[in-house]
Design an enzyme around this catalytic site. Structure first.
Site, PDB file in Angstrom:
ATOM      1  N   LYS A 107       0.865  -1.198   0.000  1.00  0.00           N
ATOM      2  CA  LYS A 107       0.000   0.000   0.000  1.00  0.00           C
ATOM      3  C   LYS A 107       0.886   1.226   0.000  1.00  0.00           C
ATOM      4  CE  LYS A 107      -4.466   0.957   0.274  1.00  0.00           C
ATOM      5  NZ  LYS A 107      -5.594   0.109  -0.121  1.00  0.00           N
TER       6      LYS A 107
HETATM    7  N1  GLU Z   1      -7.342   0.545  -3.024  1.00  0.00           N
HETATM    8  C1  GLU Z   1      -7.821  -0.742  -3.332  1.00  0.00           C
HETATM    9  C2  GLU Z   1      -8.130  -1.564  -2.105  1.00  0.00           C
HETATM   10  O1  GLU Z   1      -8.058  -1.117  -0.998  1.00  0.00           O
HETATM   11  C3  GLU Z   1      -6.855  -1.467  -4.183  1.00  0.00           C
HETATM   12  C4  GLU Z   1      -7.486  -1.636  -5.450  1.00  0.00           C
HETATM   13  C5  GLU Z   1      -6.672  -2.333  -6.470  1.00  0.00           C
HETATM   14  O2  GLU Z   1      -5.711  -3.042  -6.150  1.00  0.00           O
HETATM   15  O3  GLU Z   1      -7.019  -2.134  -7.602  1.00  0.00           O
HETATM   16  O4  GLU Z   1      -8.503  -2.697  -2.233  1.00  0.00           O
END
Ligand code: GLU
Length: 477
Positions: A107
Site C-alpha cells: 500500500k
Molecule cells: N485501493 C484498493 C483496495 O483497498 C486497491 C485496489 C486495487 O488493487 O485495484 O482494495
C-alpha cells in the site's frame, strides 16, 4: 474516528489476525512471518510550487512478498501515516489471498490534501512521488503494482504509468506497472465501478443463502432492503447505485462530509451525485429528503444494511452499541475497530468483512494487469466466432419455427440476446462475479463448518492465512 484507548488501525488488524491464528495450527514462527510488515519506505521530496519548495511525505509499504508482484492502492489524504499504510498493506495481503489474486500485499500513501492543488500541480507532485518509488523498484510490473485508493483515480494512475514508461523506455510490459488506468491508457473496462460492483455481488452472494441472511434476522433478497451508505465516493456511489437500480434496494440515507441526507422514500443516487458535483460535493440544500447536520448519527439509523464506504475507524467503541443495522458490509477498509467488532457481534450483527467486501477493486486490477501483460483486450479473438456459432443455432431454430406443424415461436428478444457476444465489460463482470461467489463460498464453508468460527471475518482470515501459509511452506520456509 476511533476513541481514545482503542488500538491503532494496524494494531486492530493485528488483533484480528491473532484471533484467527489462535484457531489455527501454524506454529509461532510462520504465524509471525505472515503477520509482520516486510518493509515500509518513507520518502520526503520537494516540488517547486507557487514560487516556493513544498515538501511532501509519502510511503510505500510492502507487507508480504509470498507472491510477487505485490499490489495495493496509493492513497492521497492528510490522514496518511505509517501505521495506516501498514494496516492497509496487511489487508491487501489477506484480501488477495481470499479472492485468489496472485499477489502479495502492499500500500502507498501521500500525506496531501488533493483538493488544495490544481491539476497541473497534482501532476507534478504525482510524477515526483512516482519517480522516487520507480527508481527503487517500488513501482514495477514484476515487483510492485500500485492501484487507486482514496483521493486517487484514473488520472493519477495514468501519470504514474507514463512516468514509469519514460524511465523504462525498453520495458515492453511497462503498462502493467500500475492498474486503474483509464481505458485509453491501457486500462480495462469496468475498473472504475469494480469495487462498488464487488460490494453488490458480495451482497447478492450473501442473500443467495437464506440461512446466512437469517443469521442477521433478514429474509428474502435485496429487493426492498433499507440501506444506509456512508461515503458517496467511487465505492459508495457505485455500490448504492447498483443496489438501488439493479436489485431494488432502497437507499434511505447517504452520509457525507457535510452531514446526512435522509429519505425513507428512497434516494435516487444518480440524481444526488450529479447534484453534489454541481454543488461543491455538498449534500446540504438537496431539494429532496431531510438534511441531518451530524452525519455520524445517521450511522445509527434503523435500517437493514449499513455500508460504511469511506474510511477506517468510523464505527468504534463510542458508537458501536448504538448501531441498529443487523447487517454491515465493510466497503471501506477497516471501518469497524477491533473493539466495535466485538460489541456488534455480541449484539448479533453480521459483518461482511472488508477483505472480502471490497475485493472487487483488486480483482479487476488483476484482470487489467493480465490484459497489459498479454497486450490484447479480453474477448478480441473470441467474440465474433462465438457470435457466428450462435447465429448458426438461431437460424436453425428460426427455420424450425417457420414450420407450421411444429407450432413453435421464438420469444421476441431471444435472437438479439443470444447473438450478443461477450465484450470486455461483460467478461470483466463475469470474472468478478465468479470471484466473489467463489470467495464467499470458501468463507461460509469455514463459518458454518467449524464450531469455533463464529463470524465471517474470522472465516475470511482463516481461509486467507491458510493459503498464504501453504505458499510459504511450498517455498520451503
Ligand atoms: N485501493 C484498493 C483496495 O483497498 C486497491 C485496489 C486495487 O488493487 O485495484 O482494495
Amino acid at each position: 474516528m476511533s476513541v481514545a484507548g482503542e488500538p491503532s488501525f494496524r494494531e486492530s488488524v493485528d488483533l484480528m489476525f491473532k484471533q484467527a491464528t489462535a484457531l489455527m495450527d501454524l506454529g509461532p514462527g510462520l504465524q509471525e512471518k505472515i503477520r509482520v510488515c516486510n518493509s515500509t519506505y518513507t520518502v520526503r521530496f520537494g516540488v517547486r510550487l507557487r514560487g516556493k519548495i513544498e515538501t511532501f511525505v509519502g510511503y510505500r509499504s510492502v507487507h508480504s512478498e509470498h507472491m510477487e508482484p505485490v499490489t495495493g492502492g496509493i492513497r492521497y489524504s492528510l490522514g496518511v501515516n505509517q501505521d495506516e499504510v501498514e494496516a492497509l498493506a496487511a489487508l491487501m495481503t489477506y484480501k488477495c489471498a481470499l479472492v485468489e489474486a496472485p499477489f502479495g500485499g502492499s500500500k502507498g500513501g501521500l500525506c496531501i490534501d488533493p483538493r488544495a492543488w490544481d491539476e497541473h500541480e497534482l501532476e507534478q507532485i504525482t510524477r515526483r512521488f512516482a519517480y522516487e518509488l520507480i527508481k527503487r523498484d517500488l513501482i514495477n510490473p514484476a515487483q510492485n503494482v500500485p492501484a487507486p485508493d482514496m483521493g486517487t483515480g484514473e488520472r493519477e494512475m495514468a501519470w504514474i504509468a507514463d512516468q514509469y514508461a519514460r524511465m523504462n523506455t525498453t520495458d515492453i510490459n511497462a503498462k502493467a506497472c500500475v492498474t486503474g488506468k483509464p481505458p485509453h491508457a491501457g486500462g480495462i473496462q469496468g475498473r472504475v465501478e469494480a469495487t462498488g460492483r464487488g460490494v453488490q455481488y458480495a451482497l447478492q452472494a450473501f442473500f443467495r443463502h437464506p440461512e446466512d441472511a437469517r443469521m442477521a434476522g433478514l429474509s428474502g433478497d435485496l429487493d426492498g432492503k433499507r440501506v444506509v451508505v456512508q461515503g458517496l465516493g467511487n465505492v459508495g456511489y457505485h455500490a448504492a447505485k447498483f443496489l438501488s437500480e439493479d436489485d431494488g434496494a432502497k437507499v434511505i440515507a447517504v452520509i457525507e462530509r457535510d452531514g446526512a441526507l435522509i429519505d425513507e422514500a428512497g434516494i435516487n443516487i444518480e440524481e444526488l451525485r450529479q447534484w453534489m458535483s454541481r454543488n461543491d460535493g455538498r449534500l446540504a440544500g438537496y431539494p429532496k429528503g431531510q438534511h441531518m447536520v451530524d452525519g455520524a448519527r445517521a450511522l445509527e439509523l434503523d435500517c437493514d444494511i449499513l455500508i460504511p464506504a469511506a474510511m477506517e475507524g468510523v464505527i468504534h467503541l463510542g458508537n458501536a452499541a448504538n448501531i441498529k443495522a443487523p447487517l454491515i458490509i465493510e466497503a471501506a477498509n477497516g471501518p469497524i475497530t477491533f473493539g466495535a467488532d466485538q460489541i456488534l457481534r455480541k449484539k448479533g450483527c453480521v459483518i461482511i468483512p472488508d477483505m472480502y467486501a471490497n475485493a472487487g477493486g483488486v480483482t479487476v486490477s488483476y484482470f487489467e494487469w493480465v490484459k497489459n501483460l498479454s497486450h490484447i483486450r479480453f474477448g478480441r479473438m473470441q467474440r465474433r466466432a462465438e457470435e457466428a456459432r450462435s447465429r448458426l443455432l438461431v437460424e436453425e431454430l428460426e427455420r424450425l419455427s417457420n414450420d407450421q406443424h411444429l407450432g413453435w415461436q421464438l420469444s421476441p428478444d431471444f435472437k438479439e440476446k443470444f447473438l450478443q457476444g461477450s465484450d470486455e465489460l461483460a467478461l470483466v463482470r463475469s470474472g468478478l462475479d465468479d470471484t466473489m461467489r467463489a470467495a464467499y463460498h470458501a468463507m461460509r464453508e469455514m463459518w458454518h463448518g467449524r464450531d469455533d468460527v463464529h463470524d465471517l471475518r474470522m472465516a475470511a482470515y482463516i481461509v486467507s492465512i491458510s493459503r498464504i501459509a501453504a505458499t510459504y511452506k511450498s517455498k520451503g520456509l
